[in-house]
Each structure stands twice: as structure tokens, then as C-alpha cells.
Write a protein that holds these residues in place. Structure first.
Motif, PDB file in Angstrom:
ATOM      1  N   ILE A 440     -48.467 -44.036   9.912  1.00  0.00           N
ATOM      2  CA  ILE A 440     -48.248 -45.808  11.087  1.00  0.00           C
ATOM      3  C   ILE A 440     -49.160 -46.326  10.843  1.00  0.00           C
ATOM      4  N   TYR A 441     -49.331 -47.107  12.263  1.00  0.00           N
ATOM      5  CA  TYR A 441     -50.320 -47.973  12.430  1.00  0.00           C
ATOM      6  C   TYR A 441     -51.513 -47.955  12.453  1.00  0.00           C
ATOM      7  N   GLN A 444     -56.307 -50.738  14.960  1.00  0.00           N
ATOM      8  CA  GLN A 444     -56.645 -51.574  14.267  1.00  0.00           C
ATOM      9  C   GLN A 444     -55.211 -52.906  13.591  1.00  0.00           C
ATOM     10  N   LYS A 445     -54.472 -52.860  13.177  1.00  0.00           N
ATOM     11  CA  LYS A 445     -53.532 -53.127  12.732  1.00  0.00           C
ATOM     12  C   LYS A 445     -52.831 -53.387  14.127  1.00  0.00           C
ATOM     13  N   PHE A 446     -52.679 -52.190  15.288  1.00  0.00           N
ATOM     14  CA  PHE A 446     -52.087 -52.770  16.099  1.00  0.00           C
ATOM     15  C   PHE A 446     -52.150 -53.676  16.847  1.00  0.00           C
ATOM     16  N   ALA A 508     -47.708 -47.228  16.974  1.00  0.00           N
ATOM     17  CA  ALA A 508     -49.304 -46.973  16.123  1.00  0.00           C
ATOM     18  C   ALA A 508     -50.214 -45.921  17.174  1.00  0.00           C
ATOM     19  N   ARG A 509     -50.574 -45.122  16.275  1.00  0.00           N
ATOM     20  CA  ARG A 509     -51.431 -44.684  16.889  1.00  0.00           C
ATOM     21  C   ARG A 509     -52.375 -44.870  17.233  1.00  0.00           C
ATOM     22  N   ILE A 516     -49.524 -45.971  20.747  1.00  0.00           N
ATOM     23  CA  ILE A 516     -48.271 -47.217  21.121  1.00  0.00           C
ATOM     24  C   ILE A 516     -47.699 -47.988  20.303  1.00  0.00           C
ATOM     25  N   ILE A 517     -46.548 -48.712  21.482  1.00  0.00           N
ATOM     26  CA  ILE A 517     -45.448 -48.966  20.632  1.00  0.00           C
ATOM     27  C   ILE A 517     -45.604 -50.265  21.550  1.00  0.00           C
ATOM     28  N   LEU A 518     -45.131 -51.587  20.694  1.00  0.00           N
ATOM     29  CA  LEU A 518     -45.242 -52.917  20.797  1.00  0.00           C
ATOM     30  C   LEU A 518     -43.447 -53.283  20.304  1.00  0.00           C
TER      31      LEU A 518
END
Length: 605
Positions: A440-441, A444-446, A508-509, A516-518
Motif C-alpha cells: 500500500i502507500y 511519504q506518499k500519504f 497508507a502504512r 492511516i486512512i484519508l
């Protein structure tokens, strides 16, 4: 011999140059297809607006009382208080919405009909009216007086159920009852609205017009000329010639967008002839260019994509009902091209819940479904764009082989190094955004996507929420079964969570066993429900070595003026509170409280 070798070397160089060109050209084509795919994907995400009738139908069906009527709260389905002065209206909203969605077969239609007929009064006391006579109508409750508004609601229900020919009702008496309420000024009054007395109002006039329109269509009964002309005369008397707005009564202020809808519907529903003729009757008394411009100028809220009911600045707020009525009148008068249909559709869909309701009650759901249908929003999602497949091209070593053959070692080495660096850069580019363990993301990508969503929030003020969760007692898994098992469980947890998320959600991890989830377009209550769903999903799943795993979830929503680190810190704090309260639970946090806890938060770089 030297010439042969030179010729051969030249040919080999020519082949090498050709193959190198072919590789570069294929790479360029693939890059262009990737760009086109990303553009198509963005368009898909922006335009993939659709609704699911089945979920809304079920949501409404769950609110039918065995006695036939519908209530807003299914938890109070059998409470006597739910049968009140507003129940007939709520039932009308439920029935007309089910009709529009094709869901009437899923309810007890006989019970609805009996409920409505229980409100019918076949012989209204004619002595109250001039001229006296025999009249009939409907009430909101058995002991209440008959009125125009409840009669309209009842007729709409019976029309939707195709029961206007029920022998127990006398449509001519109902017609006469409603017609009695027309005043010399052309407008109508209604016992159901005692605040107006017997004075004409735009509200009562529109209710009478809609009821008479139903009877006109079903009985094939033409409108008397004096009735139609009277309605148009009253509408003209309450229309402001300067602004184009409409008053409730002559002399009243122009402030309510509902009256614009009523002013269009009243002559549209009380004029003989086909639809073009009825539209001309409306345009005889209303300047539609002026009215549509006035509605957009005074009531439209572009930041929301919605209309307000009131024009006064202190009362301006987005309203599903007001938006529905404005779109209704613009649709009926062929003026929908004057508004941003896509923006309004997105506003409606932002209020949808997973259960299929919009805005929290039957009326707002009725308004939302009416809007979606009038705007032509589809009931199925768009087909997502296909990701381009990488071209099968000439192997990258072929030019190098030819260069070696002509002893161009230095050039070969330079080219091979260049191609190697290109390959490494491509791999690094992918690795920079994906967590190598879970797929998963990564963090940094998150953080990059979070900043993008914050920019969108600044423009559109869509709700934005964050869920952070931490696997409970993960250290014991590593200690008891080793880190390889722990890593496998983290991969399985990621897969389970991904199945419960939307395509638009960012998963994302964050680090270790923290994730974490956005959630773009989701408020805190929606995020809380999703977090509870994910918590239950983890708890009910089986993982490697028949392990059961739980997690503690923290939920928060972006507040006006929030920085990225505030949002994540608040989610982290909510997660720690969930841990402190016993783990395997969800905690939602609006602001930073529980200062005795120190969130394990480093910050966003």
C-alpha cells in the motif's frame, strides 16, 4: 578485408542505432499512454457520479408501519407519537420516491391505501362555505378538519398507487372542495394554514393547483377559464417586476426561493392544453430569464453547489429542498442549462450515506432523489479506464550487443550505464510511493496526497476525515511467532482493510503496525461508521497461524484552519485514547483533549 570489416561495422552500427530508436519510440508511446490514462482516471474520478436506487428503496421500506404510514425514525416505528400532523406528508414523500425508484412492490400498498382512506371525509359540512354544498376532502388526522394541503398529499399518494378510482372517494366533490378556496384575487387559502386566515398565499395556491392538476389529468376535466386566469392574476400580483422574485402574498418581502417554485407550478398545473401551451401560460406572467437570473444571483451558493431557501445573508445556507424546488422549476421551464448541473450533483452525492438516505430524513431523501433524476444522474457507475499495458519492445541489450560487435566498448559502456540508471530511477520512483512490505502507500506518499486534499478543501470545503489505527498487542505476535509471521499478518491486515475502502480513499502504512486512512468527501460521523466497520471486519477475520487480530482506531475530521500535522496529531491522539479505553474500539475526536496522553507523532515533513 578492412573494407569488409568497416562495412560490417557500419551495418552493425546502423542496426544498433535502429534498435535504440525503436526502444526509445516504444518507451515514448508508453509514456504518452500513461499520461492519457492518468488524465482519463482523473476525469473518471470527477465524473463517476451515480446513485443506487435499491439501497434507498430498502431504507424507505424499513420505515413503513404495519398500519400503512411511514415514519422518519424506524427505532420509533410503533410509538404513538409518530402518528401526527406530519405523518401524511412524510408518507407522500416516501410513496412518491418509491414510485420514482420503482420500489412500490416492496411495501404493503393495501395498508397505505387504508391509512389514506381513513383520513377521507366524504361529506364535509357545506354550511361553512359559500356556496353551501356537498364536498369531500382529506385530513392529516381523523379528528382534524379537512384542508387543501392534506388533500393534495392524499391525492398524490393515491395517484402514485393508481388508486384514484377507488369507489369510496368522490373526485368531483374533492374538486369542488378545493375550488371553494379560490378568492376573488385568484389565489387560494387553506384551513391547514390558519396563520394566513382566508387570505390568498402563494403557498396555499400552489397546493391547490397541484391537487387540481392531479384531478384534471385523471378525470379529464378541463379547468374553468376563470380559475386558470385567476391563478395567473394572483401570480402576477406577487411577482416583483424589478428583481423577478416572488412574494408569499402581495406586499410581502421577496426573500423565499420556495415561492418561485410555487409561482411556476401554480399556472403550469392549472392551465389546459399540452406542456408547451402550459409553459406559455407561465411565461405570460413570469419573465423566466429574469427569474432564473435572480435565483442564481440571490440564492445559489457556488462553494457548495446548492441553493439556499432564503436570500437574507444571515439565513443563507445550502438546502436540499430549496435546491430541488429550484431545479424542478428550471427543468419544467427548460432552463436547466443556466446552472452547473455537475456541481449540484456532487453536492447531492456528498450527503449520501451508505444506507441510501440523503440528509437524514425522508423529506431530504425525497428531495435528493428528485434532484438526481431531474439532473439525469445515472444509477450505475462509469467504467473505469483501462490501465495501459507495457509495450513488448526490443530487449534493451540488443543495441549493446551490436556495439560490442564493432568494438565500440566505450560507447557501449556509456549506453549500458545510462540505461541502467534509467531502470534504477524508474524502480526508485515506484518504491518512493509504495510500502515494500504491504504493497500500500507509504508515509511519504500519504503526506503528499494529504496536502493535495487540503488544497481541495481550501477551494471546495468538502468534508475530509482521517482514520488512524494501530494493531493491538502486535509485539506479542513478533515475540511469540517471529517477525516473519508478524510481517505476513501486516500484509493480510492491509488486504482486509483495502476491501472495506472506496477507490477514492487513501490507505497508507504510517510506520510499524500503524496505518492511516484519508477519506475525501467524508465527515467525521461517516468516518466513525467506516472505522467501526473496519474494526469489526478485522475482529471477525482469521489471519496466519489462525491468529485473531484487533486494532484500536482514532477518527477525526479536518477543521477550518487545520494544518496537516494538526489533523494527523488529532487522529493519533484519538487512537491513543482508544488504546487507553481498552483497545479494539473506535474513538472520535473533534479537538485535542486528554493532554495527559502524548501521541506518538513525529510530524509531516
Amino acid at each position: 578485408m578492412n573494407r569488409v570489416l568497416l562495412l560490417l561495422a557500419g551495418m552493425l552500427v546502423a542496426f544498433a542505432v535502429f534498435f535504440q530508436w525503436k526502444i526509445a519510440n516504444d518507451a515514448l508511446q508508453y509514456s504518452q499512454r500513461q499520461i492519457q490514462y492518468q488524465q482519463a482516471l482523473e476525469a473518471y474520478r470527477e465524473n463517476n457520479i451515480y446513485y443506487t436506487p435499491a439501497t434507498t428503496i430498502q431504507w424507505i421500506v424499513n420505515r413503513q408501519n404495519p398500519a400503512g404510514f411511514f415514519v422518519s425514525n424506524p427505532d420509533m416505528l410503533f410509538e404513538p407519537s409518530q402518528l401526527n400532523d406530519s405523518t401524511l406528508r412524510a408518507t407522500r414523500y416516501a410513496i412518491t420516491t418509491l414510485r420514482d425508484l420503482g420500489g412500490l412492490r416492496q411495501i404493503n400498498r393495501i395498508a397505505v391505501a387504508e391509512y389514506v382512506m381513513g383520513l377521507y371525509k366524504a361529506d364535509v359540512d357545506g354550511a361553512r362555505y359559500a356556496p353551501p354544498g356537498r364536498y369531500a376532502g382529506f385530513r392529516t388526522l381523523p379528528n382534524e378538519p379537512v384542508g387543501v394541503r392534506p388533500t393534495m398529499d392524499a391525492l398524490m399518494i393515491l395517484e402514485a398507487l393508481d388508486l384514484l378510482d377507488d369507489p369510496r372517494i368522490d373526485l368531483q366533490r374533492i374538486w369542488d372542495f378545493i375550488s371553494l378556496h379560490q378568492n376573488p384575487d385568484g389565489g387560494f387559502w387553506d384551513e391547514h394554514y390558519p396563520a394566513f386566515g382566508m387570505a390568498s398565499s402563494m403557498k396555499c395556491t400552489s397546493f391547490a393547483a397541484r391537487a387540481l392538476g392531479i384531478l384534471h389529468r385523471h378525470m379529464n376535466k378541463p379547468f374553468p377559464q376563470e380559475l386558470s386566469q385567476g391563478v395567473r392574476r394572483f401570480v402576477s400580483s406577487v411577482t416583483d417586476p424589478v428583481s423577478g422574485g416572488v412574494r408569499q402574498q402581495p406586499g410581502a418581502p421577496v426573500e423565499d426561493s420556495y415561492n418561485a417554485f410555487r409561482a411556476v407550478i401554480a399556472p403550469l398545473d392549472t392551465t389546459n392544453g399540452d406542456l408547451p401551451a402550459r409553459r406559455r401560460a407561465v411565461q405570460d406572467v413570469i419573465n423566466m430569464d429574469r427569474l432564473s437570473g435572480y435565483l442564481v444571483r440571490e440564492y445559489y451558493l457556488p462553494d457548495f453547489g446548492a441553493f439556499s431557501r432564503y436570500s437574507e445573508p444571515k439565513k443563507k445556507k445550502p438546502s436540499l429542498k430549496a435546491t430541488h424546488l429550484v431545479i424542478w422549476l428550471l427543468r419544467d421551464m427548460v432552463y436547466l442549462d443556466h446552472i452547473d448541473k455537475h456541481r449540484i450533483s456532487k453536492y447531492v452525492m456528498s450527503l449520501r450515506s451508505p444506507s441510501g438516505q440523503y440528509g437524514g430524513d425522508i423529506y431530504t431523501t425525497y428531495s435528493a432523489i428528485g434532484l438526481l433524476q431531474k439532473l439525469g444522474v445515472p444509477t450505475r457507475p462509469l467504467t473505469p479506464p483501462a490501465k495501459p499495458e507495457k509495450l513488448v519492445t526490443v530487449p534493451s541489450f540488443v543495441p549493446a550487443v551490436f556495439f560490442i560487435a564493432v568494438l565500440l566498448t566505450l560507447i557501449l559502456g556509456h549506453q549500458a550505464k545510462k540505461m541502467e540508471l534509467q531502470s534504477i530511477n524508474r524502480a526508485l520512483s515506484i518504491q518512493a510511493s509504495i510500502d515494500s512490505l504491504t504493497g500500500i502507500y507509504n508515509r511519504q506518499k500519504f503526506e503528499s496526497l494529504l496536502k493535495d486534499e487540503l488544497d481541495k478543501f481550501g477551494r471546495y470545503h468538502h468534508p475530509l476525515s482521517v482514520i488512524m489505527f494501530d494493531v493491538d498487542d502486535f509485539k506479542s505476535i513478533n515475540d511469540q511467532q517471529g517477525h516473519l509471521v508478524g510481517d505476513q499478518i501486516l500484509r493480510e491486515i492491509s488486504a482486509v482493510i483495502k476491501r472495506g475502502l472506496r477507490n477514492s480513499d487513501v490507505f497508507a502504512r504510517w510506520g510499524g503496525e500503524e496505518f492511516i486512512i484519508l477519506l475525501p468527501g467524508t465527515d467525521r460521523s461517516g468516518a466513525y461508521r467506516l472505522a467501526e466497520k473496519l474494526r469489526a471486519l478485522l475482529e471477525s477475520s482469521r489471519f496466519s497461524h489462525d491468529r485473531r487480530v484487533t486494532a484500536s482506531f482514532g477518527v477525526t475530521e479536518l477543521l477550518e484552519g487545520d494544518e496537516p500535522e494538526n489533523l494527523v496529531r488529532r487522529a493519533d491522539l484519538a487512537m491513543l485514547i482508544a488504546k487507553e479505553q481498552g483497545k479494539n474500539r473506535v474513538h472520535s475526536l473533534v479537538e485535542e483533549t486528554h493532554s495527559h496522553l502524548k501521541p506518538r507523532y513525529i510530524g509531516i515533513g
